[in-house]
Enzyme design. Structure first.
Site, PDB file in Angstrom:
ATOM      1  N   HIS A 229      35.374  34.204  38.102  1.00 17.09           N
ATOM      2  CA  HIS A 229      35.512  33.618  37.051  1.00 17.09           C
ATOM      3  C   HIS A 229      35.412  32.046  37.248  1.00 17.09           C
ATOM      4  O   HIS A 229      34.260  31.409  35.911  1.00 17.09           O
ATOM      5  CB  HIS A 229      36.864  33.419  36.079  1.00 17.09           C
TER       6      HIS A 229
ATOM      7  N   CYS B 182      47.830  38.845  46.603  1.00 17.97           N
ATOM      8  CA  CYS B 182      47.013  38.306  45.351  1.00 17.97           C
ATOM      9  C   CYS B 182      47.241  39.895  44.866  1.00 17.97           C
ATOM     10  O   CYS B 182      48.087  39.841  43.308  1.00 17.97           O
ATOM     11  CB  CYS B 182      45.723  38.176  45.234  1.00 17.97           C
TER      12      CYS B 182
HETATM   13  N1  LIG Z   1      47.403  37.038  36.285  1.00 20.87           N
HETATM   14  C1  LIG Z   1      46.947  36.556  37.196  1.00 20.87           C
HETATM   15  O1  LIG Z   1      48.204  36.514  38.018  1.00 20.87           O
HETATM   16  C2  LIG Z   1      45.582  37.559  37.095  1.00 20.87           C
HETATM   17  C3  LIG Z   1      45.272  37.331  39.077  1.00 20.87           C
HETATM   18  C4  LIG Z   1      44.696  37.792  40.224  1.00 20.87           C
HETATM   19  C5  LIG Z   1      43.286  38.130  39.148  1.00 20.87           C
HETATM   20  N2  LIG Z   1      43.053  38.274  37.977  1.00 20.87           N
HETATM   21  C6  LIG Z   1      42.583  38.782  37.022  1.00 20.87           C
HETATM   22  O2  LIG Z   1      42.586  39.799  36.471  1.00 20.87           O
HETATM   23  C7  LIG Z   1      41.464  40.385  36.107  1.00 20.87           C
HETATM   24  C8  LIG Z   1      40.783  41.684  36.663  1.00 20.87           C
HETATM   25  O3  LIG Z   1      40.706  41.641  38.578  1.00 20.87           O
HETATM   26  P1  LIG Z   1      40.316  42.160  39.298  1.00 20.87           P
HETATM   27  O4  LIG Z   1      40.268  41.466  40.409  1.00 20.87           O
HETATM   28  O5  LIG Z   1      41.716  43.619  39.660  1.00 20.87           O
HETATM   29  O6  LIG Z   1      39.287  42.614  39.021  1.00 20.87           O
HETATM   30  P2  LIG Z   1      38.055  44.297  39.402  1.00 20.87           P
HETATM   31  O7  LIG Z   1      36.439  43.743  38.770  1.00 20.87           O
HETATM   32  O8  LIG Z   1      38.182  44.696  41.166  1.00 20.87           O
HETATM   33  O9  LIG Z   1      38.840  44.875  38.105  1.00 20.87           O
HETATM   34  C9  LIG Z   1      38.345  45.427  36.744  1.00 20.87           C
HETATM   35  C10 LIG Z   1      38.505  46.438  35.713  1.00 20.87           C
HETATM   36  O10 LIG Z   1      37.991  46.527  34.607  1.00 20.87           O
HETATM   37  C11 LIG Z   1      37.142  47.779  34.238  1.00 20.87           C
HETATM   38  N3  LIG Z   1      36.421  47.504  33.186  1.00 20.87           N
HETATM   39  C12 LIG Z   1      35.526  45.953  32.678  1.00 20.87           C
HETATM   40  N4  LIG Z   1      35.596  46.504  31.142  1.00 20.87           N
HETATM   41  C13 LIG Z   1      36.739  47.498  30.916  1.00 20.87           C
HETATM   42  C14 LIG Z   1      36.815  47.570  29.144  1.00 20.87           C
HETATM   43  N5  LIG Z   1      36.052  47.712  28.451  1.00 20.87           N
HETATM   44  N6  LIG Z   1      38.147  48.916  29.406  1.00 20.87           N
HETATM   45  C15 LIG Z   1      38.892  48.995  30.522  1.00 20.87           C
HETATM   46  N7  LIG Z   1      37.984  49.048  31.376  1.00 20.87           N
HETATM   47  C16 LIG Z   1      36.377  47.795  31.878  1.00 20.87           C
HETATM   48  C17 LIG Z   1      36.227  47.212  35.147  1.00 20.87           C
HETATM   49  O11 LIG Z   1      35.280  48.893  35.348  1.00 20.87           O
HETATM   50  C18 LIG Z   1      36.691  47.162  36.893  1.00 20.87           C
HETATM   51  O12 LIG Z   1      37.231  48.419  36.972  1.00 20.87           O
HETATM   52  C19 LIG Z   1      40.135  39.087  36.341  1.00 20.87           C
HETATM   53  O13 LIG Z   1      40.092  38.786  35.022  1.00 20.87           O
HETATM   54  C20 LIG Z   1      40.937  38.523  37.141  1.00 20.87           C
HETATM   55  O14 LIG Z   1      40.601  37.445  37.159  1.00 20.87           O
HETATM   56  C21 LIG Z   1      44.536  37.865  37.274  1.00 20.87           C
HETATM   57 ZN   LIG Z   2      43.629  37.022  42.837  1.00 19.40          ZN
END
Ligand SMILES: NC(=O)c1ccc[n+]([C@@H]2O[C@H](COP(=O)([O-])OP(=O)(O)OC[C@H]3O[C@@H](n4cnc5c(N)ncnc54)[C@H](O)[C@@H]3O)[C@@H](O)[C@H]2O)c1
Ligand SMILES: [Zn+2]
Ligand SMILES: [Zn+2]
Length: 371
Positions: A45, A168
């Protein structure tokens, strides 16, 4: 000390592998060796300009390794200790720490500017320029100086590659189900997005006793993985998931819906809000464009059905407590970590690792640091 690290000079550019100088630890700081670092979507991001950051910065915020040296004010840690890095430091005395919300610790305020608590930049470039560390830890580096409050000491017998993921993805996903959705035995739960976070939201919901657990992801490999981790149903789209929710709940809806897709959209929040029943909870975990309005709903709808939209950082966890707790659940066989690591990369392959993440090839990819 010299280190090889992945540096980002501005959004839109790839990571560049460079030799940097690690600034020596003083006072409450420690010099660490990172052995493994997970590839989380949040770094992307910033690469994409969705979240602001101060450049240049060493990226990475999910890692485990060993303490090499400690500053003269450090009494809790010693050289040789194994640790997991926490992407928020925990000071232990601010308002948030003392009320059980240490993931919101005031000391974490400068994570996107990249300096350590106290104001020091931990790396120097070839011309002596100050280089920051993402979330004050910068784990895409062989070595780093970090604040002791970012360090969670762990048992020596734990494998450090598995432990790295508990920095994380594991607590954030698991806690989103257990702490933030407050999944109860017999619940129906929908998880949107089965990446490094979503697969752990599945694990958390299974452990908390979900009866119907619907995993939504357009990628077949992710849906198959979710089944292996205990999802009872899978769907490629939110619309398909909505049909399953209606069938298994006799039309009433799910108790909770957790959004862990790669990039938060207004549609994903609306879909999740449709899927929950009266009094239900939507947990928003995903990041996306910082300034974009991604919650666009009828407030009257929320009031009439008493629905909750709930933002969640670090899965509602207290890192000093929850990281060792989750590692304990791994040891007792209640938490899967081995199965989360889909691919390994060298530091030089970090950009390839992120291409694979975007292509949906990994649950979690992990960098194996060479020393
Ligand atoms: N809130 C927090 O504390 C925190 C911490 C870490 C990461 N995050 C965020 O969480 C999110 C996920 O991170 P990650 O490392 O698991 O990412 P990732 O890329 O491993 O997983 C994301 C998944 O979403 C799927 N996807 C895409 N579009 C979709 C849709 N319309 N419907 C259903 N699934 C869909 C993708 O195929 C993928 O499998 C990111 O935005 C990341 O920045 C938040
Ligand atoms: Zn993270
Ligand atoms: Zn604090």
């Amino acid at each position: 000390m010299k280190t090889q690290a992945a540096v980002l000079y501005e959004a839109g550019r790839p990571f560049e592998i460079e030799e940097l100088e690690v600034v020596a630890p003083e006072g409450n700081e420690v010099l660490v060796r990172y052995d493994y670092s997970g590839l989380c979507h949040s770094d992307l991001h910033m690469v994409k300009g969705h979240l602001p950051f101060r450049a240049p910065m060493v990226f990475g915020h999910e890692a485990a390794g060993e303490i090499l040296e400690v500053g003269n004010k450090v009494s809790r840690l010693k050289p040789g200790d194994h640790f997991v890095a926490s992407f928020f430091p925990v000071c232990g005395v601010c308002r948030w720490c003392v009320t059980g919300n240490s993931r919101l610790c005031d000391m974490g305020a400068n994570g996107l500017e990249g300096f350590l608590p106290g104001g020091k930049f931990p790396f120097r470039g070839a011309k002596g320029e100050e280089i920051g560390a993402m979330m004050s830890i910068g784990t895409f580096s062989q070595y780093a100086t970090i604040h002791e409050n970012s360090v969670i000491k762990i048992d020596d017998d734990l494998p450090l590659d598995k432990a790295a993921l508990v920095g994380c993805g594991v607590p954030t996903g698991w806690g989103s189900a257990v702490n933030e959705a407050n999944v109860r035995p017999g619940d129906t739960v929908v998880v949107y997005g089965i990446g490094g976070l979503g697969i752990n939201a599945i694990q958390g919901a299974v452990y908390a006793g979900a009866k119907n657990l619907i995993a939504v992801d357009p990628v077949e490999f992710k849906r198959d993985s979710a089944k292996k981790f205990g999802a009872t149903h899978t769907a490629a789209t939110a619309e398909e998931a909505q049909k399953i929710v209606s069938e298994v709940t006799n039309g009433t809806g799910a108790e909770s819906a957790i959004i862990t897709i790669n990039e938060l959209t207004s549609k994903s929040v609306s879909d999740a809000t449709e899927a929950i029943w009266k009094g239900g909870t939507v947990v928003v975990v995903s990041m996306g464009e910082y300034g974009a309005n991604t919650v666009e709903l009828s407030g009257v709808h929320l009031a009439l059905w008493s629905k909750r939209i709930h933002g969640a950082l670090y899965g509602g966890c207290n890192p000093m407590h929850d990281i060792p707790k989750l590692l304990g659940l791994y040891k007792s066989g209640h938490l899967k970590l081995d199965e989360l690591i889909t691919s390994t990369y060298s530091l030089e392959q970090v950009n390839q690792g992120y291409e694979d993440l975007e292509a949906g090839k990994n649950l979690r990819g992990i960098i194996v640091h060479q020393h």
